[in-house]
Design a protein around this motif. Structure first.
Motif, PDB file in Angstrom:
ATOM      1  N   VAL A   1       0.835  -1.204   0.000  1.00  0.00           N
ATOM      2  CA  VAL A   1       0.000   0.000   0.000  1.00  0.00           C
ATOM      3  C   VAL A   1       0.866   1.248   0.000  1.00  0.00           C
ATOM      4  O   VAL A   1       1.809   1.373   0.791  1.00  0.00           O
ATOM      5  CB  VAL A   1      -0.940   0.027   1.227  1.00  0.00           C
ATOM      6  CG1 VAL A   1      -1.797   1.284   1.218  1.00  0.00           C
ATOM      7  CG2 VAL A   1      -1.815  -1.221   1.242  1.00  0.00           C
ATOM      8  N   ILE A   2       0.529   2.170  -0.897  1.00  0.00           N
ATOM      9  CA  ILE A   2       1.234   3.448  -0.979  1.00  0.00           C
ATOM     10  C   ILE A   2       0.206   4.563  -0.802  1.00  0.00           C
ATOM     11  O   ILE A   2      -0.837   4.568  -1.460  1.00  0.00           O
ATOM     12  CB  ILE A   2       1.953   3.598  -2.330  1.00  0.00           C
ATOM     13  CG1 ILE A   2       3.021   2.501  -2.476  1.00  0.00           C
ATOM     14  CG2 ILE A   2       2.590   4.977  -2.476  1.00  0.00           C
ATOM     15  CD1 ILE A   2       3.566   2.348  -3.868  1.00  0.00           C
ATOM     16  N   MET A   3       0.492   5.486   0.102  1.00  0.00           N
ATOM     17  CA  MET A   3      -0.396   6.619   0.364  1.00  0.00           C
ATOM     18  C   MET A   3       0.129   7.858  -0.352  1.00  0.00           C
ATOM     19  O   MET A   3       1.338   8.123  -0.335  1.00  0.00           O
ATOM     20  CB  MET A   3      -0.468   6.899   1.857  1.00  0.00           C
ATOM     21  CG  MET A   3      -0.956   5.742   2.708  1.00  0.00           C
ATOM     22  SD  MET A   3      -2.742   5.568   2.723  1.00  0.00           S
ATOM     23  CE  MET A   3      -3.233   7.036   3.639  1.00  0.00           C
ATOM     24  N   THR A   4      -0.772   8.639  -0.945  1.00  0.00           N
ATOM     25  CA  THR A   4      -0.338   9.901  -1.554  1.00  0.00           C
ATOM     26  C   THR A   4      -0.043  10.939  -0.481  1.00  0.00           C
ATOM     27  O   THR A   4       0.755  11.847  -0.688  1.00  0.00           O
ATOM     28  CB  THR A   4      -1.397  10.455  -2.515  1.00  0.00           C
ATOM     29  OG1 THR A   4      -2.614  10.681  -1.795  1.00  0.00           O
ATOM     30  CG2 THR A   4      -1.640   9.495  -3.673  1.00  0.00           C
ATOM     31  N   ARG A   5      -0.694  10.803   0.665  1.00  0.00           N
ATOM     32  CA  ARG A   5      -0.382  11.651   1.816  1.00  0.00           C
ATOM     33  C   ARG A   5      -0.782  10.916   3.089  1.00  0.00           C
ATOM     34  O   ARG A   5      -1.726  10.120   3.089  1.00  0.00           O
ATOM     35  CB  ARG A   5      -1.083  13.013   1.744  1.00  0.00           C
ATOM     36  CG  ARG A   5      -2.597  12.972   1.889  1.00  0.00           C
ATOM     37  CD  ARG A   5      -3.196  14.367   1.838  1.00  0.00           C
ATOM     38  NE  ARG A   5      -4.647  14.374   1.964  1.00  0.00           N
ATOM     39  CZ  ARG A   5      -5.313  14.470   3.104  1.00  0.00           C
ATOM     40  NH1 ARG A   5      -4.653  14.563   4.240  1.00  0.00           N
ATOM     41  NH2 ARG A   5      -6.638  14.470   3.124  1.00  0.00           N
ATOM     42  N   THR A   6      -0.060  11.187   4.176  1.00  0.00           N
ATOM     43  CA  THR A   6      -0.366  10.567   5.465  1.00  0.00           C
ATOM     44  C   THR A   6      -0.639  11.612   6.545  1.00  0.00           C
ATOM     45  O   THR A   6      -0.901  11.266   7.697  1.00  0.00           O
ATOM     46  CB  THR A   6       0.793   9.659   5.925  1.00  0.00           C
ATOM     47  OG1 THR A   6       2.000  10.421   5.951  1.00  0.00           O
ATOM     48  CG2 THR A   6       0.957   8.469   4.990  1.00  0.00           C
ATOM     49  N   THR A   7      -0.558  12.877   6.171  1.00  0.00           N
ATOM     50  CA  THR A   7      -0.884  13.971   7.092  1.00  0.00           C
ATOM     51  C   THR A   7      -1.767  14.970   6.365  1.00  0.00           C
ATOM     52  O   THR A   7      -1.769  15.041   5.129  1.00  0.00           O
ATOM     53  CB  THR A   7       0.379  14.699   7.597  1.00  0.00           C
ATOM     54  OG1 THR A   7       0.992  15.379   6.489  1.00  0.00           O
ATOM     55  CG2 THR A   7       1.361  13.717   8.211  1.00  0.00           C
TER      56      THR A   7
END
Length: 265
Positions: free
Chosen positions: A123-129
């Motif tokens: 899993v890759i997130m485009t943003r985590t904040t």
């Protein structure tokens, strides 16, 4: 007397023989049961491992929509397009809770990430904040560069009509790079939306083709965008701010992903 003694002796030996035979037979049966049970458990564990190993080959990009700051600078909505749109806007706000859409989007995305990661997906997130602000082209490029099997964009809807409610699934049309992935994106979108409607119990607003979304038109990999409900609807606004409801949506999306790739493995 000797004859009687012999008969008694033979009788005792027969009983001992039968007992020994019974013990041997019982132990053999027990060994067979244990072997079968161990074999079954090994098969189950092997299947679980194989499933996780297969999932590790699948790359899922999760894109929590919007962020805490608007980027007024514009970008083309598709390759070679003269139509321009802002790189990022903050999105909707809950009519009752006043919770920003981008906050809800990230919370659901992180819950979905955990479900997928635990199942073995990469899993890759485009943003985590919520402080990270990136453009829609940059979001699409994350999926492209990682050759994602699926990009799931997480959003919530809004309308001037407060009675509007329910979930919809947006999918790309034949515009820009998305021409090659529009059909498969629609197929995936239908599976995901049906699963969310079934699991969460919300109104089905259907699968909608959009040709004006930058994040779609720059995507070279399958991509969908779920509108999880209306923040302009008081009851859905309250639900979307609930951790339990967010988890229901995340779990439903996870089950949808499992359904998609179970059919392909």
């Amino acid at each position: 007397m000797n004859k009687r003694y012999k008969i008694i002796t033979l009788y005792i030996l027969l009983i001992l023989f039968l007992r020994v035979g019974y013990v041997i037979l019982f132990n053999n049966q027990l060994n067979l049961v244990n072997a079968y049970t161990l074999s079954s458990l090994t098969t189950i564990n092997s299947n679980n491992i194989n499933s996780k190993n297969t999932n590790k080959n699948k790359v899922i990009v999760i894109d929590p929509g919007h962020a805490c700051k608007t980027l007024l600078e514009k970008e083309p909505i598709a390759p070679n397009s003269k139509i321009m749109k802002p790189k990022n806007v903050i999105g909707a706000v809950g009519i009752v809770t006043k919770t920003p859409e981008y906050v809800i989007n990230l919370k659901v995305s992180l819950k979905l990430k955990k479900y997928l990661t635990d199942a073995g997906y990469k899993v890759i997130m485009t943003r985590t904040t919520n402080s990270k602000v990136i453009s829609n082209i940059e979001r699409a490029e994350i999926g492209n560069k990682n050759n994602a099997d699926l990009v799931i964009r997480i959003h919530a809807d809004s309308s001037n009509d407060k009675s509007m409610k329910g979930a919809s699934m947006l999918v790309p049309g034949d515009v820009g790079y998305a021409k090659k992935i529009s059909n498969i994106s629609r197929k995936y979108g239908e599976i995901l939306l049906n699963r969310v409607i079934k699991e969460v119990g919300m109104e089905n607003r259907g699968v909608i083709t959009r040709e004006d979304l930058t994040g779609f038109n720059w995507s070279k990999v399958p991509v969908v965008l779920i509108e999880m409900g209306y923040l302009s609807n008081p009851s859905e606004d309250r639900l979307l701010s609930s951790e339990k409801y967010q988890d229901k949506i995340a779990r439903a999306l996870f089950k949808g992903v499992e359904e998609i790739f179970k059919n392909k493995n």
